[in-house]
Design a protein around this motif. Structure first.
Motif, PDB file in Angstrom:
ATOM      1  N   LEU B  50       0.822  -1.201   0.000  1.00 24.36           N
ATOM      2  CA  LEU B  50       0.000   0.000   0.000  1.00 24.36           C
ATOM      3  C   LEU B  50       0.862   1.259   0.000  1.00 24.36           C
ATOM      4  N   VAL B  51       1.935   1.250   0.799  1.00 21.26           N
ATOM      5  CA  VAL B  51       2.811   2.414   0.894  1.00 21.26           C
ATOM      6  C   VAL B  51       3.592   2.590  -0.413  1.00 21.26           C
ATOM      7  N   ARG B  52       4.020   1.485  -1.005  1.00 25.72           N
ATOM      8  CA  ARG B  52       4.763   1.563  -2.263  1.00 25.72           C
ATOM      9  C   ARG B  52       3.900   2.202  -3.365  1.00 25.72           C
ATOM     10  N   GLU B  53       2.673   1.749  -3.417  1.00 24.42           N
ATOM     11  CA  GLU B  53       1.707   2.276  -4.385  1.00 24.42           C
ATOM     12  C   GLU B  53       1.504   3.787  -4.176  1.00 24.42           C
ATOM     13  N   ALA B  54       1.361   4.190  -2.910  1.00 28.04           N
ATOM     14  CA  ALA B  54       1.183   5.616  -2.595  1.00 28.04           C
ATOM     15  C   ALA B  54       2.410   6.410  -3.017  1.00 28.04           C
ATOM     16  N   GLY B  55       3.592   5.843  -2.773  1.00 20.18           N
ATOM     17  CA  GLY B  55       4.834   6.518  -3.151  1.00 20.18           C
ATOM     18  C   GLY B  55       4.927   6.684  -4.665  1.00 20.18           C
ATOM     19  N   GLU B  56       4.464   5.670  -5.359  1.00 24.19           N
ATOM     20  CA  GLU B  56       4.546   5.741  -6.820  1.00 24.19           C
ATOM     21  C   GLU B  56       3.617   6.820  -7.388  1.00 24.19           C
ATOM     22  N   THR B  57       2.472   7.026  -6.727  1.00 33.56           N
ATOM     23  CA  THR B  57       1.603   8.127  -7.179  1.00 33.56           C
ATOM     24  C   THR B  57       2.302   9.466  -6.969  1.00 33.56           C
ATOM     25  N   LEU B  58       3.295   9.500  -6.053  1.00 30.51           N
ATOM     26  CA  LEU B  58       4.056  10.730  -5.819  1.00 30.51           C
ATOM     27  C   LEU B  58       5.343  10.742  -6.651  1.00 30.51           C
ATOM     28  N   LYS B  59       5.425   9.801  -7.613  1.00 28.50           N
ATOM     29  CA  LYS B  59       6.592   9.718  -8.519  1.00 28.50           C
ATOM     30  C   LYS B  59       7.889   9.433  -7.765  1.00 28.50           C
ATOM     31  N   MET B  60       7.777   8.766  -6.625  1.00 27.02           N
ATOM     32  CA  MET B  60       8.983   8.403  -5.890  1.00 27.02           C
ATOM     33  C   MET B  60       9.531   7.102  -6.469  1.00 27.02           C
ATOM     34  N   THR B  61      10.861   6.943  -6.411  1.00 30.94           N
ATOM     35  CA  THR B  61      11.496   5.751  -6.971  1.00 30.94           C
ATOM     36  C   THR B  61      11.606   4.678  -5.896  1.00 30.94           C
ATOM     37  N   PRO B  62      10.987   3.531  -6.143  1.00 34.27           N
ATOM     38  CA  PRO B  62      11.019   2.489  -5.121  1.00 34.27           C
ATOM     39  C   PRO B  62      12.190   1.519  -5.308  1.00 34.27           C
ATOM     40  N   THR B  63      12.795   1.117  -4.186  1.00 38.59           N
ATOM     41  CA  THR B  63      13.703  -0.037  -4.178  1.00 38.59           C
ATOM     42  C   THR B  63      13.428  -0.811  -2.891  1.00 38.59           C
ATOM     43  N   VAL B  64      13.834  -2.077  -2.929  1.00 39.07           N
ATOM     44  CA  VAL B  64      13.687  -2.925  -1.745  1.00 39.07           C
ATOM     45  C   VAL B  64      15.059  -3.507  -1.446  1.00 39.07           C
TER      46      VAL B  64
END
Lengths: 437, 437
Positions: B50-64
């Motif tokens: 859920l948090v990753r999805e929210a971050g992506e709507t803010l154009k943030m770059t995800p890594t794990v």
């Protein structure tokens, strides 16, 4: 006043008879660890069968009362004189030892054995009783007193108790257990004694000591001055508030552990103070625990449950201590912001042993050249119920190592011999309640 | 020195964005009572998704990373300047609340949301991290430290720990749980950080307060001065001797309950004394119990097991208290004839928050006209591991009712708004570690 003891020239044979009976009893009721004689259970019944058989070889007349207690009677010189009762219980706590209870029954048989061997007819009838279910608290749950057998015999066992007490093995009521064992709970429920109390001269019980005093002071035998009464809280608790053990400032906590600990220290200090004043008192808080489902290293504990078992020969102190517990629970709880609730506090009166019989036991011991120490009984005994029924009651303790209620209890047969010999001497006195000296 | 705060004209929209995220997080991980987000379990993964999805709507770059921590990065003005890390954990204790942990992650997203809405590019990259398994102690057994996610990220998680810690749900090792969840325990086992520590400017964590201080003193927000270290005894015990509670004289007893109670009172008195001297200290003995298999109303208890969790910002006091516990266990035990063994006593050093960042937070709060109180964190946090790694670290507390680690925790979104706004202000300062004023 010096007296000669009665002549029982073959006493050692009677001790061997007793020793053999102990051995057979152990074999008949052995468990993996210790002895298995549940109240109103198979092992207890085996013990009764074995003792009845032994009594019959001594020509004693057996009867069984409504509670299942075994009565073995040996006739005395005056059939109409009030008779002696002696004996103890034949059940045992789980994994208990061979002597707690049984020693008192076998001592009675050894006395009768010796009298027969010496060709002596005692002044009055002697009935040796093997009680049922003295250890009922170890085998039955629910709020009840113990000593089902002797209390049943004396008309002290109430129907409510028989319906409330439930077997820990199968959940059936005490009432059903007594009935199923072939006895008559409905008769017990009438509250009438199973024997004619007026026809009883006195009750004498021999028992192993369950504390360490005779061992530590070097006496083989003790003369019991009384059985301690109790002030008991079975369901005490200190209630505070569960909280994070790091995040809450110390002053804002309602810590149940520190509250209960302060209360415990306060109780112990009072007991020590009373003892310094010369009053007979002991006290333990045997159960004392946080909630195993909820406690944690990282939580301030919100609850401690505990018990209090305070005992004394001094009935005044039992009442005083009850008030002390209630007052100080309130005082400490209020100051700390926790609730210390001692719950219902029950007082059971102490049982004084007959003073004339104590004096007579001391004289008998002197005549036998036997060193006996006067001491209190901290544990309860069937004798307490006879005392409560107004029957002159005496108790003899026999030295025993490692306490009782465990399989390590260890009574030397030589000490038993001295205790049983003292019992014989008492039962042979013509009128020990009114001795002239 | 008065400053104007940064202009974030649509901050309330960012708060609504956060509030909506809290609501969706609650729905996605609700249990019968509270929240279910086990470390390396399904609920925790749902929170990460859920948090990753929210971050992506803010154009943030995800890594794990190898431990499964989620990194969401928003680019700053200088791509080569050391970056800010901010965030907290996304797991929760059993039946915990919605805010413990999650508030810090959602605060980071709210800041990025606000910057985007205001068209502001921050001075440096901001990476919002959702840590795994901060509450590992609630879900894994065995002797290990907690905070698996942040310690894994920082290269502080040892292979032995991953093999010793076992899931309370199914007994599998932490190593296997991490692997089964799709991450790389073998890489964590190398003991190297998953990120370039030199490229980190600082770590800032927002968290709900787990104690009552902000509520009781009326502050919406707190500035944490440090995270208390601990002196802990996990396996302490007082060993005496089981005995009959009536038959053994008081002086001959080795009563474990009275021994442990005296020790507890002694510990509490020392803590109160240290507090009066002005030292930061709290202490609980959360587990404190006789043996439920063996204790009884009518026995002197032969054993009490207990724990000690003493916390302080003062590392000297942690060492002093360890010696105090050992010395007084010996002293009280010897005098009473019981053995009080505190077992192994582990000290975890306190984590000081960066003084420049604390000062900057105070200045930012003043510029925002926000009343913030300086306080210690009694609970541990992922932030402590960053501080231990030498990274300048700051923590912001948000007022919260009913403590944490329970489903009643209650954070007002208005208080969250103030805490997150303070975080935004800190992250917008050009060089808060070296502010000129």
């Amino acid at each position: 006043l010096n007296r000669s003891p009665s002549a029982l020239p073959n006493w050692n044979e009677s001790v061997r008879f007793a020793d053999d009976l102990f051995r057979r009893l152990r074999c008949a009721t052995a468990s993996d660890r210790g002895i298995l004689r549940p109240s109103y259970g198979t092992g207890e019944q085996r013990a009764h069968d074995l003792v009845r058989e032994a009594g019959e070889t001594l020509k004693m007349t057996p009867t069984v009362d409504a509670a299942g207690n075994l009565h073995l009677t040996s006739a005395g010189a005056s059939p109409n004189a009030p008779r002696w009762l002696t004996g103890s219980h034949l059940d045992a706590v789980p994994d208990g030892g061979n002597y707690d209870g049984a020693a008192g029954v076998i001592a009675g048989l050894a006395v009768v054995h010796a009298l027969r061997a010496a060709g002596i007819t005692p002044p009055r009838d002697i009935t040796v009783i093997g009680f049922r279910a003295e250890e009922g608290s170890s085998w039955f749950d629910g709020r009840h007193k113990s000593h089902f057998g002797s209390r049943g015999l004396l008309g002290q066992l109430r129907v409510e108790e028989m319906n409330v007490a439930r077997s820990l093995a199968d959940g059936s009521t005490l009432y059903d257990c007594i009935q199923r064992s072939g006895f008559r709970p409905e008769q017990l429920g009438l509250g009438r004694p199973c024997i004619d109390i007026a026809s009883v001269y006195g009750f004498a019980e021999l028992h192993i000591e369950q504390g360490p005093l005779l061992v530590s002071t070097g006496f083989p035998v003790g003369i019991v001055e009384g059985i301690r009464g109790t002030t008991r809280a079975r369901n005490a608790r200190c209630t505070g508030q569960y909280a994070h053990s790091g995040a809450v400032p110390q002053d804002d906590r309602k810590d149940a552990v520190f509250g209960a600990a302060e209360f415990a220290v306060c109780v112990e200090e009072a007991v020590e103070r009373w003892a310094r004043e010369g009053r007979d008192v002991v006290c333990a808080m045997g159960r004392f625990h946080t909630d195993v489902q909820r406690h944690s290293l990282t939580k301030v504990s919100g609850e401690v449950q505990f018990t209090i078992d305070l005992r004394s020969l001094d009935e005044g102190l039992l009442h005083k201590s009850k008030q002390f517990l209630i007052d100080n629970a309130l005082r400490i709880g209020s100051r700390r912001g926790v609730n210390i609730d001692v719950g219902s506090v029950d007082i059971a009166a102490p049982a004084r042993m007959s003073r004339p019989l104590q004096a007579e036991l001391a004289r008998c011991a002197a005549s036998l050249n036997l060193s006996a120490r006067v001491l209190a009984s901290g544990a309860g005994h069937d004798a307490a119920n006879f005392s409560a029924a107004g029957i002159p009651t005496a108790m003899i303790f026999v030295r025993n190592e490692h306490g009782s209620h465990n399989h390590l209890e260890a009574m030397d047969i030589k000490d038993f011999s001295q205790g049983a010999r003292l019992l014989a001497e008492l039962l042979l006195q013509p009128n020990p309640l009114h001795s002239v000296h």
